[in-house]
Enzyme design. Structure first.
Site, PDB file in Angstrom:
ATOM      1  CB  SER A 183      -0.659   7.213   5.921  1.00  0.00           C
ATOM      2  OG  SER A 183      -0.796   6.140   6.815  1.00  0.00           O
TER       3      SER A 183
ATOM      4  CD  GLN B  13      -2.942   1.012   2.315  1.00  0.00           C
ATOM      5  OE1 GLN B  13      -3.520   2.004   2.660  1.00  0.00           O
ATOM      6  NE2 GLN B  13      -3.110  -0.135   2.940  1.00  0.00           N
TER       7      GLN B  13
ATOM      8  CB  SER C 237      -6.057   4.680  11.041  1.00  0.00           C
ATOM      9  OG  SER C 237      -6.832   3.684  10.413  1.00  0.00           O
ATOM     10  CD  GLU C 238      -3.177  -0.026   6.340  1.00  0.00           C
ATOM     11  OE1 GLU C 238      -2.119  -0.487   6.770  1.00  0.00           O
ATOM     12  OE2 GLU C 238      -3.974  -0.671   5.634  1.00  0.00           O
ATOM     13  CG  ASN C 239      -7.845   4.510   6.902  1.00  0.00           C
ATOM     14  OD1 ASN C 239      -7.268   4.249   7.954  1.00  0.00           O
ATOM     15  ND2 ASN C 239      -9.130   4.773   6.860  1.00  0.00           N
TER      16      ASN C 239
END
Lengths: 230, 218
Positions: B87, A100, B45-47
């Site tokens: 992030s 990601q 939170s990675e988002n």
């Protein structure tokens, strides 16, 4: 400068067969719902979609998978979609899975004019296959290349007629980097406001990256995991 | 043997005041419930959020506010929102103090496998490869053995790996162990009611046992 188009149909009218699209969103949060519906209606096939996730069976990019409009998905996590799984296992769909952070940075690099960079993610794993490995200060890194797209399609909370965008909450996610990495960037917003109505201090995506903007309608904003505290 | 809650409770004891922490999906998410309230920590939170708060009340649900597991959440006072590149910049840049994540296998070299089972569904690695490649400290929450009784603490991972030589500490349903810099698992604590002998039998990788191994305090 006025970049306003009438709606999603006009915004995606020139999306062509075999085009590469970037679509913002994390899960179903911050996805360009109106443009996805318009592409579904238009029926354009052979699309390569760069998006962190692939939607769910009946929403988001999942809708375009169902109609077999997607040739290839480039994502980091695709676990919420049974139709996706079926097409992947039967070989109908090409899939490239990317860590990601690498995905986010490859898109960022695309918009920022950086053709490649080194990252530690994936060293020693199958992600490293065929990639240059270089050591810096005793640690190994992989060479990863930029990603760019024919069309970047993003969703913001508020935008003005010049394409300046403000996102809300965690719906920001991949949208700002994608906005910069599209040859043509289409922004759909919940609220379109006149020039001067947005505080320049609060702009997340400067309008220079955006070619088309419209106010979307009927946002569903589906929730994948509705969790509440007692 | 510990259940999921037990593993989460034991991991919560590793949390120190002032830490920025990334919690993975599953058992790691549960850890947040057992962090002592007197500690001031920030959950990433990675988002795109620093400052994950408790799950919302029905009236507070906001579809534009989710965690990496796509669950609805709230924000703590003093939170910060950012994009996905930022992030992972804070993750890769070594600014996150502690990463807690699940694993299907860990090797005695500290390799971790948790993203793919060949022949079955391939869901993708999400942010796991970025996290394990860069975290200052990684604690793994896992079951010591498979349902069939096969060890998951191995000499070498059999599944496709997520990262190499990265796991520092493991909290399983049977034990707390460290991965030694030269390779091998060092047994630190036993789960309540579990003997050293049972842990030996359940660990395929090299196990180092020194002196009397205390039982975990939960």
């Amino acid at each position: 400068m006025n970049k306003v188009v009438a709606g999603p149909d006009e915004a995606v009218a020139d999306v062509f067969e075999n085009a590469t699209l970037m679509l913002g969103g994390f899960g179903l949060s911050g996805i360009p719902e109106n443009c996805i519906s318009a592409i579904l209606k238009k029926g354009t096939k052979g699309l390569t979609c760069i998006s962190n996730n692939a939607g769910v069976d009946d929403f988001g990019i999942g809708l375009l998978l169902k109609t077999r409009q997607v040739k290839k998905m480039i994502s980091s996590y695709v676990g919420e979609n049974a139709e996706f799984e079926r097409q992947l296992l039967s070989g109908e769909l090409e899939v490239e899975l990317i860590p990601q952070g690498t995905l986010a940075e490859r898109v960022r690099a695309g918009g920022a004019g950086i053709p490649a960079f080194f990252t530690p993610a994936g060293v020693g794993t199958e992600v490293a296959t065929g990639k240059e490995v270089r050591e810096f200060e005793g640690k190994k890194y992989l060479l990863e290349h930029w990603l760019r797209a024919d069309f970047a399609i993003v969703k913001a909370w508020r935008g003005d007629t010049a394409g300046n965008l403000i996102y809300k909450g965690t719906a920001r996610n991949f949208n700002p980097m994608m906005a910069a990495a599209g040859k043509i960037t289409i922004a759909e917003v919940e609220e379109l406001v006149p020039l001067g109505a947005l505080d320049p201090n609060q702009i997340h995506t400067p309008g220079i990256y955006v070619q088309r903007i419209f106010q979307g309608k009927n946002y569903e904003k589906r929730i994948e995991q509705r969790t509440v505290s007692k | 043997m510990l259940d999921k809650i037990g593993i989460a409770k034991r991991i919560a004891k590793e949390v120190k005041d002032g830490m920025y922490i990334n919690l993975g999906i599953g058992i790691p998410t549960l850890v947040a419930n057992y962090i002592p309230p007197q500690l001031s920590v920030v959950l990433q939170s990675e988002n795109g959020l620093l400052g994950i708060g408790p799950f919302p009340k029905e009236s507070e649900i906001d579809p534009d506010l989710i965690n990496a597991g796509k669950q609805t959440i709230t924000m703590m006072p003093g939170s910060a929102l950012f994009n996905s590149a930022e992030s992972f910049a804070m993750i890769r840049g070594g600014h996150v103090d502690l990463t807690i994540l699940g694993a299907m296998e860990v090797s005695e070299q500290g390799d971790i496998a948790n993203w793919k089972v060949p022949g079955k569904m391939v869901k993708g690695m999400g942010g796991a490869m970025d996290l394990v490649a860069s975290a200052k400290h990684i604690i793994v929450a896992m079951q010591h053995c498979s349902k069939e009784g096969a060890s998951k603490l191995l000499k070498k991972c059999t599944l496709p790996i997520t990262g190499i030589k990265c796991v520092k500490r493991i909290v399983s349903d049977m034990a707390v162990l460290d991965v030694l810099p030269q390779g091998g698992f060092k047994l630190l604590e036993r789960a309540p009611g579990v003997s050293v002998e049972q842990i030996k039998n359940a660990t395929e990788g090299r196990l180092e046992i020194e002196g009397n191994i205390p039982e975990m305090q939960l």
